[in-house]
Design a protein around this motif. Sequence first.
Motif, mmCIF file in Angstrom:
data_model
loop_
_atom_site.group_PDB
_atom_site.id
_atom_site.type_symbol
_atom_site.label_atom_id
_atom_site.label_comp_id
_atom_site.label_asym_id
_atom_site.label_seq_id
_atom_site.Cartn_x
_atom_site.Cartn_y
_atom_site.Cartn_z
ATOM 1 N N ASP A 76 -9.088 14.344 0.470
ATOM 2 C CA ASP A 76 -9.941 14.290 -1.209
ATOM 3 C C ASP A 76 -10.038 12.751 -1.111
ATOM 4 O O ASP A 76 -10.273 12.695 -2.036
ATOM 5 C CB ASP A 76 -9.516 14.958 -1.503
ATOM 6 C CG ASP A 76 -9.947 15.475 -2.857
ATOM 7 O OD1 ASP A 76 -11.335 16.079 -2.760
ATOM 8 O OD2 ASP A 76 -9.707 15.479 -4.039
ATOM 9 N N ARG A 77 -9.135 11.913 -1.335
ATOM 10 C CA ARG A 77 -9.061 10.800 -1.387
ATOM 11 C C ARG A 77 -9.484 10.401 -0.773
ATOM 12 O O ARG A 77 -10.345 9.121 -0.911
ATOM 13 C CB ARG A 77 -7.339 10.168 -1.044
ATOM 14 C CG ARG A 77 -7.106 8.797 -2.066
ATOM 15 C CD ARG A 77 -5.427 9.205 -1.880
ATOM 16 N NE ARG A 77 -4.956 8.882 -1.078
ATOM 17 C CZ ARG A 77 -3.692 9.617 -0.640
ATOM 18 N NH1 ARG A 77 -3.126 10.081 -1.098
ATOM 19 N NH2 ARG A 77 -3.312 8.798 1.079
ATOM 20 N N ALA A 107 -5.014 16.620 0.280
ATOM 21 C CA ALA A 107 -4.809 15.786 -0.865
ATOM 22 C C ALA A 107 -5.570 14.181 -0.405
ATOM 23 O O ALA A 107 -6.417 13.618 -1.029
ATOM 24 C CB ALA A 107 -3.535 15.285 -1.463
#
Length: 416
Positions: A33-34, A30
Motif C-alpha cells: 500500500d505504501r 502495508a
Amino acid sequence: MRAAMKSPQPIRGMQSLLGEEADRMAAVVAAFDRVRRLYGFQRVEVPVLEATEVFARTIGETTDVVSKEMYSFDDRSGDSVTMRPEFTAGIARSFLSEGWQQYAPLKVATHGPAFRYERPQKGRFRQFHQLDAEIIGAAEPASDVELLAFADQLLKELGIGEGAILNLNTLGDPETRNAWRDALYEHFNAHSSDLSEESRDRLERNPLRILDSKAHSDWPIVDSAPVIDDFLTSEAADFFAAVTAGLDAAGVRWERAPRLVRGLDYYRHTAFEFITDRLGAQGTVLAGGRYDGLIETLGGPHTPAVGWAAGIERLSMMIGAPEPERPDVVLIPLGERGEAAAQRLLADLRRDGIAAEMAFRGNMKKRLSRANSAGARFALILGDDELERGVIQVKDLRSGEQSAVALGEVAEAVRA
Ligand code: ATP
Ligand code: MG
C-alpha cells in the motif's frame, strides 16, 4: 438427546491464522500500500464472485486454472458463477461495465483472497491472497517498465530483493507468436512419444503451454525447444528492447528467460516472473505481463494493458518476523473502586493514542506478570490509596522503578 457432534474442520487448503503469521501477511499488504502510492496506483475493489464466463473467456479454456482449478457453481437462480482465481479478469470486466474507460490510462492496485482448487502444499493453498497491480489503456513500453520498477521496489522494501530474481521474456506480437507456436508444435510433435500425457494433450490445443509443464520428464524436451528470438518481428523486437533499456535505466536487475511463458493465455509481449529458490517448488512470488488482447475477449475495444500479481502467503514466508504488537501500558486496578476508575482511565488513554490493556484477574503478582508477558513498557497500579491521593503508580517494567503520577498526567508520563 442430541448425539455428540464432531466439530467442523476447515476446508482443505484454507487457513485460519493467528498472531505472527497473520501479522506477516498484514506487513506485506502495508508495504504494498505504501509503494503503490509512490507509483500513483489508485486503490480499487472488485467482487470475489463473477459470472464464470469472465474467467473462462479471458484466462483460456486450455489453462490449468480454467480447466481444473476454478471454484464454479450455480447460484440460487441457476447462473454459473466463479470465485475469482485471480484479479485481472474482474478488473478488466469492471473497466468495461463500470465506465472506467474514461479514466484510461488507468493505474490500479488491489489485494485480497483468490481461490483455486489445487493440491495444497507449502506455499500453495486453495484460498490464497494476492497483491495485484494493473495499467490499463497504455501501449507504451514505459508502462511495462513502471510496473516492473514498482514490483522491484516492493520486493526490496520487503527485504527480499536479493532473494527474488526477475526472469523476463517476450511473447511477441500475434505474428511472432503464431510462427513460434508452429515451430514449437513441430519440435514437440517430433518428441511426442517422450512427453507426459498432459503435454501430449496440450500439443494439439496449445503447444506453448508445454513450456510451462510441471512434469520433470518433459524438461529435457522443453530445454531443447526453439526460442522465440528467431521468430520476433522487428516491431516485437523493438518493443522488448525498449522495455529492457528502460529497466536498465531504472536500475531494475533482470535476467532473460527465453522459454518463460505464463500459465494464463492472455499474455502478449512482456512476460515475467520474480523467482526465488527459498520456497522449494513454489518459487514464483510475483508474476505478470502484457495482455493487450484480453479486453477484446470480453467484448470491449482493443485496449493494451499490463499487470502483475503476487502471492501474499509466499511473500510473507520470506520476510523477517514483524515486531509483535505490544501494549504501551497495562493497568492493574486493585479493589472495586480502583476497577471503576481504571475503566475510565483505560478509555481515556486509548483515546489519547496509547495502546492500553487492563489486567483484572488473579492476585497482584499474577497481574504484574501478565503486564510483563504482554511486553508492556509500564504497569499502572491503581488502588484505594492512590485514588484518595488522585495519583497512580507508574512502574517502569524495564528498570523496575516506580513513581506516583497525577491521574491527569499519565498519558504524558508514559508517552516518552
Ligand atoms: P504456479 O506456477 O505457482 O502455479 P501460477 O502461474 O498459477 O503459479 P499466477 O496465476 O501467475 O500463478 O498467480 C500469481 C501469483 O499468485 C503466483 O506467482 C503465486 O505467488 C501466487 N499463487 C498462485 N496460485 C497460488 C496458490 N494456489 N497458493 C498460493 N499462492 C498462489
Ligand atoms: Mg498455478
